[in-house]
Each structure stands twice: as C-alpha cells, then as structure tokens.
Design an enzyme around this catalytic site. Sequence first.
Site, mmCIF file in Angstrom:
data_model
loop_
_atom_site.group_PDB
_atom_site.id
_atom_site.type_symbol
_atom_site.label_atom_id
_atom_site.label_comp_id
_atom_site.label_asym_id
_atom_site.label_seq_id
_atom_site.Cartn_x
_atom_site.Cartn_y
_atom_site.Cartn_z
ATOM 1 N NE ARG B 19 -2.596 0.885 3.681
ATOM 2 C CZ ARG B 19 -2.408 2.124 4.140
ATOM 3 N NH1 ARG B 19 -3.163 3.444 3.711
ATOM 4 N NH2 ARG B 19 -1.463 2.310 5.396
ATOM 5 C CB ILE B 96 10.299 3.997 4.087
ATOM 6 C CG1 ILE B 96 10.858 4.967 2.898
ATOM 7 C CG2 ILE B 96 8.973 4.834 4.840
ATOM 8 C CD1 ILE B 96 11.137 6.315 3.449
ATOM 9 C CD GLU B 209 13.436 12.410 17.725
ATOM 10 O OE1 GLU B 209 12.626 13.008 16.921
ATOM 11 O OE2 GLU B 209 13.199 11.256 17.843
ATOM 12 C CG HIS B 247 10.998 8.913 16.169
ATOM 13 N ND1 HIS B 247 11.622 10.186 16.120
ATOM 14 C CD2 HIS B 247 9.918 8.617 15.250
ATOM 15 C CE1 HIS B 247 10.905 10.730 15.080
ATOM 16 N NE2 HIS B 247 10.016 9.612 14.598
#
Lengths: 290, 290, 380, 380
Positions: B19, B96, B209, B247
């Site tokens: 997808r 990804i 971060e 994350h």
Amino acid sequence: MTILLNRENRVVVQGITGRQGSFHTKLMLEYGTKVLAGVTPGKGGIYVEGLPVYDTVAEAKDLHNVDTSIIFVPAIAAYDAVMESINEGIKLIVVITEGIPPNDTMKFVCSAKEKGSIIIGPNCPGIISPGEAKVGIMPGFVYKKGPIGIVSRSGTLTYEIAWELTKAGIGQSTVIGIGGDPIVGLTFTDALRLFEKDDETEAIVLIGEIGGDAEERVAQIIGKEIKKKIVAYVAGRTAPEGKRMGHAGAIISAGSGTAMSKIKAFKDVGVEVAERPMDIPELVKKVMKK
Amino acid sequence: MTILLNRENRVVVQGITGRQGSFHTKLMLEYGTKVLAGVTPGKGGIYVEGLPVYDTVAEAKDLHNVDTSIIFVPAIAAYDAVMESINEGIKLIVVITEGIPPNDTMKFVCSAKEKGSIIIGPNCPGIISPGEAKVGIMPGFVYKKGPIGIVSRSGTLTYEIAWELTKAGIGQSTVIGIGGDPIVGLTFTDALRLFEKDDETEAIVLIGEIGGDAEERVAQIIGKEIKKKIVAYVAGRTAPEGKRMGHAGAIISAGSGTAMSKIKAFKDVGVEVAERPMDIPELVKKVMKK
Amino acid sequence: MKLFEYEAKEIMKSHGLPIPQGFIAKSVDEAVSIAEKIGLPVMLKAQVLVGGRGKAGGIKSASTLDEVASISKYLFSLKIKDENVESILIEKKLNIMKELFIAITIDRSERLPVMLASSMGGMDIEEIAKMHPELIVKLHIDPRIGILPFQARKVAQKIGLKERQIITFSDIAVKLYKIYEELDAELVESNPLAITNTGDLIIADARLNIIDDALFRHKEFQELALKRMPESTELERLAKSKGVRLVDLGGEIGVIGNGAGLTMATIDMLTYYGEKAACFLDIGGGASAEEFAKALTPLIEYPRVKAILINILGGITRCDEVARGIKKVYEELKFTKPLTVRLSGTNEEEGQRILKEIGINAFTSLDDAVKNVIKQVRGI
Amino acid sequence: MKLFEYEAKEIMKSHGLPIPQGFIAKSVDEAVSIAEKIGLPVMLKAQVLVGGRGKAGGIKSASTLDEVASISKYLFSLKIKDENVESILIEKKLNIMKELFIAITIDRSERLPVMLASSMGGMDIEEIAKMHPELIVKLHIDPRIGILPFQARKVAQKIGLKERQIITFSDIAVKLYKIYEELDAELVESNPLAITNTGDLIIADARLNIIDDALFRHKEFQELALKRMPESTELERLAKSKGVRLVDLGGEIGVIGNGAGLTMATIDMLTYYGEKAACFLDIGGGASAEEFAKALTPLIEYPRVKAILINILGGITRCDEVARGIKKVYEELKFTKPLTVRLSGTNEEEGQRILKEIGINAFTSLDDAVKNVIKQVRGI
C-alpha cells in the site's frame, strides 16, 4: 631470500603449555627460531622452556612485538585462537591443530584474507627455511639450505623427500606443508607465486595427494605466471574411492580428486612428475640443468 | 549542487506492490523523481504505476541501471532487502520501514560501510532535493529550492520547519530525515560533512530530539570541520525519563539523552538554538547575514 | 520488554550459565518450604521490574525459617516505586568475596553491540560510569561475528581477573552474548557477577530486556509482552483498553499530533508558554478518520484532561480525513471539552470546511493554536 | 557421518521444511499399518546409507495394502551394495509435476560453502555436472553471514522458477543452510525437491551428512557416529575392535606408515612394483611403543595379510620407540608373518639395534624395504 619465514620472524606459540606445544617450542628454539613467548589462556605468568606465558596474544604482541604465531590448541579452541592472532595483527599464522571443522576454517580464512594475515594449515607440519628458522613440527635435520622450494599437502612424506634431496646434496630455500584438510589457508597457488618471486629459489618441488582439485588448479598457472621449473609427486595413486586416506582432505569422491587427474594436469603443462619419491632428486637435477 | 540526490538518481522501489510502496511511488513520480522499477519477490512481471516489477534488485539494476533504492518492505523482511541492495551495488539506500530490530540494522550498517553504500534511515521520511527529486514520503509542496540544508531525526516536524522556511521565502538545497531509530545509517555528522562540501548550501538547519548522543557528537565537529552556520532545534524538552516518545530512539535513559544536554552542546559551539520551530526562519536569516 | 530477575535467570541457566540455586515463591508458605528445601541461609529477593530494588529494601537475607516467614511477609506487603511485589525469588545465600559487573547492550553512537565490564560490581553502575568511567571496560562487537572468547579474555584481564577466572569470565561473556543475540535483547546484565569464596563466578543478579521491535520473531515472548506493556498510570491504562498508545505527562492539555517529533515539539510549545501537556499521543502518518476517532476517545473520557489540542501537518495524512474523524467523535460522543485544532497542508481547506460544520474554527498556525488551547484551559 | 533419509527428514521437518507425510517401518506388518494410516497410494523407500538406491530397486510405489506387504517383504530381503535394508520409509505418494535439485556443501577450491541448484532434479546430479554443467547453478556463501533470501531468489530464477515458487524455494534454501551450519553438515541435499500438482515445493528425497571432525560439538550425534563408522570389511571390523582405524585395500601386504602422505606413497610403491597393499594404516606422528603394538595386532591376526611392511621416517616419531613396539608384539604374540621394517631418522641406530635383538634387519631405504616385502610375499 626465503619466503614467508627467515631468522627475523618473531614467534609466539599458542597452546604452549600443552604436550605438543611445549615439546615443539623446545625444538624450534634449538633450531634457532626466535620464539619469544607463549600463550595459554588461564596460565599467564608461568614459564615454558624459559619463555613467558601470557593469557592473550595481545600481551605477547605488546611486549615482544611478535609477528608470527604457531597454534597447537585443540580443535575446539582453534577458531578462537586463529581469530585472536588475526585480530592482533599477526601476519603469519601456522595452524598445526588437526580436526578443525571446515566451517570454522572457512570463517577464519575469510577473516584472514580481509585483514591481510597469511594462514598456513590447518592440520599441517608448518614451515621451515633451512638454516634460518622453523615454525612447525618437522625434524630439522632432514633439511639443508639450498635453492629448492618445496610445497606439500603432506607431513612425513615431505620429510622423506626433503631428506632424499638433502642426501643428494640439494638444499632447500623454504619448505611449506600447506596441510591435509579440505580447506586450508595458503594454497599451492599462493606458495608457487611466492617462490616465483624469490631469488633464492631456483626450482620447486610440489607434493600433492588425492582429494580436491588444488593440484589441477595450480597447474593452470604453471608455465604462465610460474616460469620456474617444477617437479611434482602425487600420493595416493592406488587409493580407493570414498575412503578417507588419513587426511580429512585425502578422499576421492564421485570420481574426482584422483591421482591420475592431478598427474595428467601436471604433465599437460610440462611438469615432471615423479613415479616414486626417491626419483625426485634426479628429476630436480634434470630440470635445473635445463 | 545538492547532496546525495538530484534529478539524475535512478530509483528502484523495494516493496512497490504494498500500500505504502505503490502510493509513494506515484507521488515520487509526480514530483519528477526518476523512479524506473519496483521489486517485490514473487510478483515479478506485473506493473505498478506503469513501472515494471521484478523479483530481484539484480534485474532492476541490470535492466535500468538503478543506483538508488527506497525500501518499504515490512520490518521482518527489511534486513534481507537492505542487504540485497548493498550487495547489488546500490549506492544510496533509503529505508522507510519502521520497527526493524537494532541487531538487524547494526548488521546492515556494518555491511554498507564495507561495500560503500550510504543508508538513510531506517524509520525515516527519506531525502528530498527540492526541484530535483524526492526519494521518500515527505509532502513535496512544503519544500522549495534554495540555500538551506536540513538534516533531522524527525518526519513531520521537519515538514513543519521546512514549510515555515518556504513560507518565509527561504528554500532548501537538500533535506534529509536520518530516522528516528536508535541505530541509523547516515548520521548528523555524515550529513554535515556533506553539506559543508556542497556549494549550494549556505547554512544548515539541524533538528534533533531526545535520546542517544548524536547531537552531542556532531557538536564536536561544528566550528572545526564544519564552518557553515547552523541553526538547531531539539524536540522533547519536556519529555519524561524512561518513556519512549514515539520513535524507538527518542527515550531518555539514566539521565542521558536529555534535550538540555543537546541544547547545551550546541550552544557551547556557537550554534543558534531555536526555542520554537517557528523561530527558525528568523534565526536562519540572522546567521546568513553574518 | 523487561523480564523479572527469575525469568532472566531461567533463560541464563538454560544457556549453561552459573546461577544460584533458587525457586520462586508466591506466598509466605511457599517461601518457607523453598528455604527448607534449599537450606539456610537464603536470600529473599522481591521480583519487580523497576530499578532501585535494593535501596527500597527489596533484598534481604534470612538465617532461620522464622526469619524467612517474617521477611517474605514483609516483602509481599512492599510497594517498590508503585509496583506490587507478587513473587519472591528465594536463593541459597552465596559466600561472596568480590562483585563484578558485566552487561551487553547496544552502543547507539558506535552503532555496535557493546560489552561493558567492571571490577566495581554490586553498585549503581550509572553512578560509576559518571564518576569513574575508567573503571568500566568497553568492548565493541562486530554484530556479524559476535564476541570471540579471546576478546572477552582481554576484558577479563582489564578488570583484574587472573588464571582460571579469565576463562570462566570469557565463557560467561560468550554465553551472555549468545542470549543477547538469539533473543534480540536490549540489555543482558549481571550486577553483581559474584566471585565466591571458592573462586567461582556466579550470576548473583540478572537483568534481561528484550527489544520491543524484535518481538515479532520471538513468539515465546509475545503474550508476555502484551501483559507487560508499561501502563503505569490510569490514563495510560484507559488508553490501552481502547487500543491507543500514549504517554501520560501529568498535565491538563491532551495533545495529539502526527509524527513523534512534531508532537514533542507541540508539547514543548505548551511548556514554553507555561502549561503542561496531559499526554503525548502520536497518531502517526496517514491516519484514517476511524483511527483519529479512536485516539480522541480516552482524552474525552478522562477527567484530568481539560482541553484537547490536535496538531496536524497534513503531508501524507490528509486534513479532510482528520476533520472527518473529529466530526465523527463529536457527533457520536457529543463531548463538550474545549478542542483546538491546527490543520495545515494536504486538503487543508476541505478539512477546515468540515470542522466549521461542527463549529470548530481550525488554526493554520501552530503558535496560534497553542495560545488558544492555553486560553481554553485557563478558562479565559 | 551419513544419516538415513528418514533421519535427515526428521531434522528438516523440525526446521519447518516441507516433508511428505511418512513413517518408518521395521517389519512388513508395520509397513502395512502405516500405509493404512496415511492412506494409499504410498511410496516404499529402503533406508540405506549407500548411493544408487533407486537403480538397485530400493524405491517402489504401492496402490494396495497387498502390494505394500509384498513390496516391503521384498525390500527387507534386499541387499543394496552389501548393505542390508533394516527399515523402510513409507510415505504418502506425491503428485509430482517437476523435479528440482538443491544441495549445500563445501566448495574446497573456493574455500566457501556453496549452494547448488538445478532444474534437472531426480537424476544423477554428478552425471549432469559432467554433461551439462550449465544446468547447475552455483551460489557461494560468506560463512560468516550465511545465505540471504535474496541470493536464493536469484538462484530460484536461474533454475526457472516464477512467482510464489521463488519465495518458497528461497525459504527452503535458507532453512537448509541453517541446518548445514548448525549441524556442521558436509552435505545437505534434496534430490528431487519436487514441485507437486498444486505448485508446492516439497522435499521428496533428502540427504544429510555430518562432518566427522565437527562431531565433538554435536553430542546428539556422537553415539550414532560410533555405531555408524564405515566398517565394510572384515579386516576393518577386526581393526576397529582393537581400536585401530585402517582402510582395507584388498591385497596381501599390510602397510603401516607414519603420516598419511608417506603411507599412501608406500602403498603406491607396492603398486609400482606390481603388488597390492592389504591396508592403509597411518600410525600418525609421535606414536608410542604401545600404540605401535596395538596397530600391528590386527595385521598379525588377519589371515589375508601375508606380510607386513612398516615404513617409519622418524621425525617426531622416534625410531627406538617404534622398534620397542615391534619387539613387544613380537615377544608377546610370537608371530611368524614376514615383517619388513624401514626405519630412518630420529634415533635410527638405536631402533635398528633393538630390532636386531629379535632378528630383524631394518632397512633405511624405502625402496629396498618395498622390494624386500614383495620378495617375502611372493615367497621368493
């Protein structure tokens, strides 16, 4: 010159406290080899044959600047011992140990290639440059300094042939037993390339045996890359198929690895092949005259 | 110039029939990226978005000479997919996929280093060189071509900041999301070194971060190797210890990896640190005037 | 996912590692009969997942069965950092001469597995790492090859071991690495790794954490992991019951964002203006209207949340989808909590239009949205 | 060490590989009841370790229980290359559309593990390797990393597989490699790897040989390996019963040498002069008098051996030790078989002296010794 080994090599013995390790340390020292230290994990601090024993190769390297290792540890610990030498930057590693599983050998051969170490063996008698040094278990008295390089898959058969040469007045530059296992570090091909570049070596004796195709492969570079004269002998002409003849690597399987195939490969590229070990000195004299 | 990516990169999409894979293939093509083929094992022969699908990267490489890969396969197959691209000689690999076990990532990062592939990610939005190409999942409309390089551990926060810049009339050379996992391929340090050498990039925005010490480490080369001006932002100032903030890599453990530590490291080397994302355009203008 | 000490030790034992003889007790009676079986003196160790158990009084020794009974009763009544003690590990007490430390974990900076070892075991190792980093020996490991015994022997020497302890230590290190690798551990640790009066090394305490991202290939832990998800607060438990993962931050403004960095930045903005977020809730990329509705529910239900801030930068996520999700919840639940929405990016106008239908004026600027929700919560 | 097909398949099944349903029968009755259980038609496969089983009639199919009974009776009576059939594997008969070949073994030349695959399965693969080497696809494997699925997929394509069969094949290859690595196999093979009428891949036949040198770390096979040592001839069995390993070569001159190469060369010398060795017996380096005595015994006892040739080049092995061993046996067994000894090297004189005491004049030249033993055996 010699190849790989001369009196300057600084040697550490891995597994020095074992029966074989200590015995051959003594003989190597007697031969004049610069054996400087030993390693046996858990035994650091003691002395064997007057040499300090350490727990790690790193110590031997730091304190004695060793560049050569000979390994006598049992097969179960051999992978670790070889990897240790490779990782500490030892350049020449002679693996005497017999019975190392090929999966272990393939792994350390890969790693050695990447890190630039040369491995002789496993399951080999080692290397000797007569009059210079020996890193191995061969009897020193059968050798004498001279112009012949010998490379062999066998142990005692090499002593036999070296002695025949010595008795015939023909000395040797360097003699290497590459080992009787199916997977070995230094190959015939590697050894011939080194002999080719060595000024002192005038001719080469190559001693093969049944099993695998190391002989057929090295034949492919003879006469091309390798210009020096070669006399070969192949053991196992009468070995049956499917039976392991002592060495793990000496087995004819599915019709391949026969002595005949190897002899043919040598003859095809003009190598003199001896019928019997005792014929070798005459053949060497013959090729050296050419 | 841009870094790592321009309109010449020839892209293959691994996991193109999924997808996400098919959706973003469409968007990348619309953006003008040279996406030439897709790979999904077992689905070779079909077409997705007009592109041929192959069973292996090797085919895509042989037939389309791809040099860049973007990976959408599930975490369970990611190690294999990345190793495939590395071994087929793909030079830029954008991962990804989220949720890859760190042991897998560490292995393919090691292999990539040895084979000379650059890995962006995993768990990242990818890379875009505005006006040239995008290999990632970021919305193209927030970017515009210009002199600012952006490197970030975040996805949407980067879009937010890029958009603030774009709305303020400040375009970007290349924008890289290095990924939110504890272990990533391309690091802040790598990215800054590339931007430093890129003529088109005049200043750099770095978006960090909480978690790990990537920010503290990159600070060590700022002002030394890295002479270009940098504006930084660090997300997670109010994050509690021991909680994973989305994350996998965004977690403060045992007091290390706090936003304060990172902000201090940046300020110590003279980097302007923004209090709020919307303050970045002003700070960028300020440093570019200097 | 964290394992209890006794679970970690069971795994280590099955890998041939030296573990003290011991059994787990769920009641005082069990504790006494275990102590009788293995012989006195024994150690009683409260099984909890949080750290600092020793300091909290969760580890005691007992020399008589009466002591075993009274101490185990006490331990079962203990709460360590909010965690109840549901089981106690009863072990034969060791005769410890020295305490070492060994751990295998991931070095994020070097992007390699690392073995840490120290001669200063039994203490807070993070403390030592800060005060005396030189007392911690590090060994980075090629993840494709693993630890080789010789590498571990070098570490053993560096922490002062000699003779056969070098070999025992390296054997332990190799086996711990095997566990680390096979189970995809995040941390395998023994602190202390004890040297007994007979010179043997034994794993006195053990920790083993499994990487959540790797659970897909460890079926044996999946069920356990579901039970053991961190759910320390009521809000987190409520969210979990609805299938939503969030981090409770204790404040009154519920924050939903798309993307971890953006959500963190939104929370930081609240702090910047002097307010505190109720939670961190990352809805992720490309969320559907349904997912959005689901995420909103716990925040609407939970009383501490006085106002909700939704921050969406539509990239792959479409603003109209988000708006539809909000509308759906709005109409179904008819909630009255103040809601501030920031919608920007893909299909922004359509999203704004949908929200207008339910009387919400969405912001496009994050700063404006943050200021608005603060006004709402302050009741201005 | 070779495993039987059913043993190999059990291991493969436990690794998640697709194996036909089947059970092992030790009697005709068992065969029939297994066939009843799994349903007809079935395959009956004689379990032997030698190759060429199919050609020797060791594999049959049966459609009725009567056939199962008669065929299994026939198979149990079969001798395949001297090997008795002690068990039969009864399997559900597959509906095979195509036969592939897959194997993982060691490539000695490349010094790497290699995967071999072919679309021409079910045939003698060595034959194909000779006649059509292009039909065998080779994949060399980094032993530190193993086979990666993508590598196997490339092989699958090269042997003509498409679509989901590419994935099934690569899954099978990865699992077979895992067996190869974990068990230190010398060969893991499926020939044929069948494609059934439903398009599934299934391991129709299986071979698995374990490397003898690696048995030290595979306790599970050690006992089996002791039982399964090659011992095809009476002489070999006799030697083994005395703890001596030798290879029977069928001739009348027993040969003992130190070192494999030297012993082979000695045997070759006999051939050179037109004689045949009775055996290859490598006593190895540094053998003691006791070891030597032990090695001599089976040759003395076994009637086919008419004369014995001992060839020792003393390097590490000491000639005097060898001589003492010979003397010991000589005095204990008072054997009368002609014995020729070649002793040369370390402590040669002392060895010669000791042998003189029992009336043996040892040679120093191998050629002379070989000629002498030939004279002895020819009775000249």
